[in-house]
Scaffold this motif. Sequence first.
Motif, PDB file in Angstrom:
ATOM      1  N   VAL A  14       0.838  -1.199   0.000  1.00  0.00           N
ATOM      2  CA  VAL A  14       0.000   0.000   0.000  1.00  0.00           C
ATOM      3  C   VAL A  14       0.870   1.246   0.000  1.00  0.00           C
ATOM      4  CG1 VAL A  14      -1.947  -1.071   1.191  1.00  0.00           C
ATOM      5  CG2 VAL A  14      -0.193   0.082   2.503  1.00  0.00           C
ATOM      6  N   VAL A  15       0.295   2.327  -0.488  1.00  0.00           N
ATOM      7  CA  VAL A  15       0.878   3.657  -0.380  1.00  0.00           C
ATOM      8  C   VAL A  15      -0.113   4.476   0.441  1.00  0.00           C
ATOM      9  CG1 VAL A  15       1.567   5.754  -1.592  1.00  0.00           C
ATOM     10  CG2 VAL A  15       2.127   3.519  -2.544  1.00  0.00           C
ATOM     11  N   VAL A  16       0.372   5.030   1.555  1.00  0.00           N
ATOM     12  CA  VAL A  16      -0.457   5.839   2.438  1.00  0.00           C
ATOM     13  C   VAL A  16       0.001   7.285   2.312  1.00  0.00           C
ATOM     14  CG1 VAL A  16      -1.048   6.301   4.851  1.00  0.00           C
ATOM     15  CG2 VAL A  16      -0.872   3.951   4.042  1.00  0.00           C
ATOM     16  N   ALA A  17      -0.960   8.185   2.191  1.00  0.00           N
ATOM     17  CA  ALA A  17      -0.681   9.617   2.125  1.00  0.00           C
ATOM     18  C   ALA A  17      -1.421  10.294   3.272  1.00  0.00           C
ATOM     19  CB  ALA A  17      -1.147  10.191   0.797  1.00  0.00           C
ATOM     20  N   LEU A  18      -0.694  11.088   4.057  1.00  0.00           N
ATOM     21  CA  LEU A  18      -1.280  11.797   5.187  1.00  0.00           C
ATOM     22  C   LEU A  18      -0.820  13.245   5.196  1.00  0.00           C
ATOM     23  CD1 LEU A  18      -0.771   9.214   8.045  1.00  0.00           C
ATOM     24  CD2 LEU A  18      -2.942   9.988   7.153  1.00  0.00           C
ATOM     25  N   SER A  19      -1.733  14.150   5.508  1.00  0.00           N
ATOM     26  CA  SER A  19      -1.402  15.545   5.744  1.00  0.00           C
ATOM     27  C   SER A  19      -1.441  15.764   7.249  1.00  0.00           C
ATOM     28  CB  SER A  19      -2.404  16.463   5.044  1.00  0.00           C
ATOM     29  OG  SER A  19      -2.310  16.298   3.652  1.00  0.00           O
ATOM     30  N   LEU A  20      -0.284  16.112   7.818  1.00  0.00           N
ATOM     31  CA  LEU A  20      -0.144  16.269   9.260  1.00  0.00           C
ATOM     32  C   LEU A  20       0.364  17.666   9.578  1.00  0.00           C
ATOM     33  CD1 LEU A  20       1.680  12.896   9.953  1.00  0.00           C
ATOM     34  CD2 LEU A  20      -0.731  13.405  10.354  1.00  0.00           C
ATOM     35  N   PRO A  21       0.126  18.141  10.813  1.00  0.00           N
ATOM     36  CA  PRO A  21       0.701  19.431  11.204  1.00  0.00           C
ATOM     37  C   PRO A  21       2.221  19.384  11.098  1.00  0.00           C
ATOM     38  CG  PRO A  21      -0.894  18.678  12.825  1.00  0.00           C
ATOM     39  CD  PRO A  21      -0.691  17.550  11.858  1.00  0.00           C
ATOM     40  N   SER A  22       2.800  20.487  10.713  1.00  0.00           N
ATOM     41  CA  SER A  22       4.246  20.554  10.531  1.00  0.00           C
ATOM     42  C   SER A  22       4.968  20.333  11.853  1.00  0.00           C
ATOM     43  CB  SER A  22       4.636  21.919   9.968  1.00  0.00           C
ATOM     44  OG  SER A  22       6.029  22.028   9.888  1.00  0.00           O
ATOM     45  N   PRO A  23       5.986  19.456  11.860  1.00  0.00           N
ATOM     46  CA  PRO A  23       6.739  19.235  13.093  1.00  0.00           C
ATOM     47  C   PRO A  23       7.572  20.450  13.507  1.00  0.00           C
ATOM     48  CG  PRO A  23       7.694  17.987  11.297  1.00  0.00           C
ATOM     49  CD  PRO A  23       6.438  18.609  10.781  1.00  0.00           C
ATOM     50  N   ALA A  24       7.769  21.389  12.603  1.00  0.00           N
ATOM     51  CA  ALA A  24       8.525  22.600  12.913  1.00  0.00           C
ATOM     52  C   ALA A  24       7.660  23.645  13.604  1.00  0.00           C
ATOM     53  CB  ALA A  24       9.125  23.182  11.640  1.00  0.00           C
ATOM     54  N   GLY A  25       6.381  23.349  13.786  1.00  0.00           N
ATOM     55  CA  GLY A  25       5.473  24.306  14.407  1.00  0.00           C
ATOM     56  C   GLY A  25       4.847  25.208  13.363  1.00  0.00           C
ATOM     57  N   GLY A  26       4.112  26.158  13.812  1.00  0.00           N
ATOM     58  CA  GLY A  26       3.446  27.077  12.893  1.00  0.00           C
ATOM     59  C   GLY A  26       2.105  26.529  12.437  1.00  0.00           C
ATOM     60  N   ASP A  27       1.559  27.194  11.420  1.00  0.00           N
ATOM     61  CA  ASP A  27       0.232  26.832  10.935  1.00  0.00           C
ATOM     62  C   ASP A  27       0.258  25.882   9.753  1.00  0.00           C
ATOM     63  OD1 ASP A  27      -0.841  28.512  12.837  1.00  0.00           O
ATOM     64  OD2 ASP A  27      -0.862  30.241  11.490  1.00  0.00           O
ATOM     65  N   GLY A  28       1.417  25.562   9.236  1.00  0.00           N
ATOM     66  CA  GLY A  28       1.530  24.759   8.024  1.00  0.00           C
ATOM     67  C   GLY A  28       1.286  23.280   8.261  1.00  0.00           C
ATOM     68  N   THR A  29       1.049  22.587   7.162  1.00  0.00           N
ATOM     69  CA  THR A  29       0.918  21.141   7.204  1.00  0.00           C
ATOM     70  C   THR A  29       1.947  20.529   6.267  1.00  0.00           C
ATOM     71  OG1 THR A  29      -0.768  21.141   5.479  1.00  0.00           O
ATOM     72  CG2 THR A  29      -1.550  21.162   7.758  1.00  0.00           C
ATOM     73  N   VAL A  30       2.221  19.258   6.503  1.00  0.00           N
ATOM     74  CA  VAL A  30       3.192  18.522   5.714  1.00  0.00           C
ATOM     75  C   VAL A  30       2.493  17.291   5.167  1.00  0.00           C
ATOM     76  CG1 VAL A  30       5.368  17.270   5.821  1.00  0.00           C
ATOM     77  CG2 VAL A  30       5.089  19.342   7.145  1.00  0.00           C
ATOM     78  N   ARG A  31       2.722  16.985   3.909  1.00  0.00           N
ATOM     79  CA  ARG A  31       2.146  15.798   3.273  1.00  0.00           C
ATOM     80  C   ARG A  31       3.194  14.689   3.303  1.00  0.00           C
ATOM     81  NH1 ARG A  31      -2.896  13.917   1.307  1.00  0.00           N
ATOM     82  NH2 ARG A  31      -2.610  12.822  -0.643  1.00  0.00           N
ATOM     83  N   PHE A  32       2.848  13.567   3.907  1.00  0.00           N
ATOM     84  CA  PHE A  32       3.733  12.415   3.982  1.00  0.00           C
ATOM     85  C   PHE A  32       3.240  11.325   3.052  1.00  0.00           C
ATOM     86  CE2 PHE A  32       4.885  14.303   8.017  1.00  0.00           C
ATOM     87  CZ  PHE A  32       6.228  14.007   8.110  1.00  0.00           C
ATOM     88  N   LEU A  33       4.170  10.639   2.407  1.00  0.00           N
ATOM     89  CA  LEU A  33       3.887   9.461   1.597  1.00  0.00           C
ATOM     90  C   LEU A  33       4.688   8.306   2.160  1.00  0.00           C
ATOM     91  CD1 LEU A  33       4.194  10.883  -2.019  1.00  0.00           C
ATOM     92  CD2 LEU A  33       2.125  10.527  -0.705  1.00  0.00           C
ATOM     93  N   VAL A  34       4.024   7.175   2.389  1.00  0.00           N
ATOM     94  CA  VAL A  34       4.691   6.010   2.953  1.00  0.00           C
ATOM     95  C   VAL A  34       4.327   4.793   2.120  1.00  0.00           C
ATOM     96  CG1 VAL A  34       5.058   4.619   5.003  1.00  0.00           C
ATOM     97  CG2 VAL A  34       4.420   7.013   5.241  1.00  0.00           C
ATOM     98  N   HIS A  35       5.341   4.036   1.700  1.00  0.00           N
ATOM     99  CA  HIS A  35       5.133   2.778   1.000  1.00  0.00           C
ATOM    100  C   HIS A  35       5.475   1.660   1.972  1.00  0.00           C
ATOM    101  CE1 HIS A  35       6.519  -0.435  -1.956  1.00  0.00           C
ATOM    102  NE2 HIS A  35       5.216  -0.334  -2.100  1.00  0.00           N
ATOM    103  N   PRO A  65      -1.769   9.664  -8.526  1.00  0.00           N
ATOM    104  CA  PRO A  65      -0.822   8.838  -9.298  1.00  0.00           C
ATOM    105  C   PRO A  65       0.606   9.385  -9.277  1.00  0.00           C
ATOM    106  CG  PRO A  65      -2.875   9.040 -10.494  1.00  0.00           C
ATOM    107  CD  PRO A  65      -2.973   9.961  -9.304  1.00  0.00           C
ATOM    108  N   ASP A  66       0.770  10.709  -9.293  1.00  0.00           N
ATOM    109  CA  ASP A  66       2.108  11.295  -9.225  1.00  0.00           C
ATOM    110  C   ASP A  66       2.772  11.009  -7.887  1.00  0.00           C
ATOM    111  OD1 ASP A  66       1.916  12.299 -11.777  1.00  0.00           O
ATOM    112  OD2 ASP A  66       1.265  14.295 -11.116  1.00  0.00           O
ATOM    113  N   GLU A  67       1.992  11.064  -6.804  1.00  0.00           N
ATOM    114  CA  GLU A  67       2.544  10.771  -5.485  1.00  0.00           C
ATOM    115  C   GLU A  67       2.954   9.309  -5.367  1.00  0.00           C
ATOM    116  OE1 GLU A  67       0.242  14.061  -2.716  1.00  0.00           O
ATOM    117  OE2 GLU A  67      -0.688  12.108  -3.024  1.00  0.00           O
ATOM    118  N   ILE A  68       2.142   8.428  -5.923  1.00  0.00           N
ATOM    119  CA  ILE A  68       2.462   6.996  -5.894  1.00  0.00           C
ATOM    120  C   ILE A  68       3.764   6.737  -6.646  1.00  0.00           C
ATOM    121  CG2 ILE A  68       1.714   4.710  -6.665  1.00  0.00           C
ATOM    122  CD1 ILE A  68      -1.176   5.692  -6.172  1.00  0.00           C
ATOM    123  N   THR A  69       3.911   7.349  -7.809  1.00  0.00           N
ATOM    124  CA  THR A  69       5.133   7.190  -8.587  1.00  0.00           C
ATOM    125  C   THR A  69       6.341   7.703  -7.819  1.00  0.00           C
ATOM    126  OG1 THR A  69       3.889   7.410 -10.637  1.00  0.00           O
ATOM    127  CG2 THR A  69       6.256   7.766 -10.775  1.00  0.00           C
TER     128      THR A  69
END
Length: 101
Positions: A14-35, A65-69
């Motif tokens: 599987v490929v999992v994609a998650l948008s999580l709060p940025s570990p650096a703090g602030g209001d931003g989010t980070v998109r993670f992709l995990v295979h 599809p671009d993220e999976i690639t």
Amino acid sequence: MPGGGFCKLPNGSVVVALSLPSPAGGDGTVRFLVHAANRARALTRLRNLGFRAVYLRGNAEPPTPDEITAVLHHPEGLLWRPDQGVSPLWHPARALLRHPA
């Protein structure tokens, strides 16, 4: 609530994609992709990075599809980038860990 989703590949992994709060703090989010072999192992890989309260509920934002690639062609199988489109490039997880908190 972080958004995320998954995609099961023909080989059973599987490929999992998650948008999580940025570990650096602030209001931003980070998109993670995990295979990984399955969803549980993908979430475990993120928890091992320090994201202890990571859960995947539903499939609201599956990987494109671009993220999976991108994640399939990376040797670590764990990538991130800012969610706001600041940088179109994906970075390995170890690069995120080098950033000061």
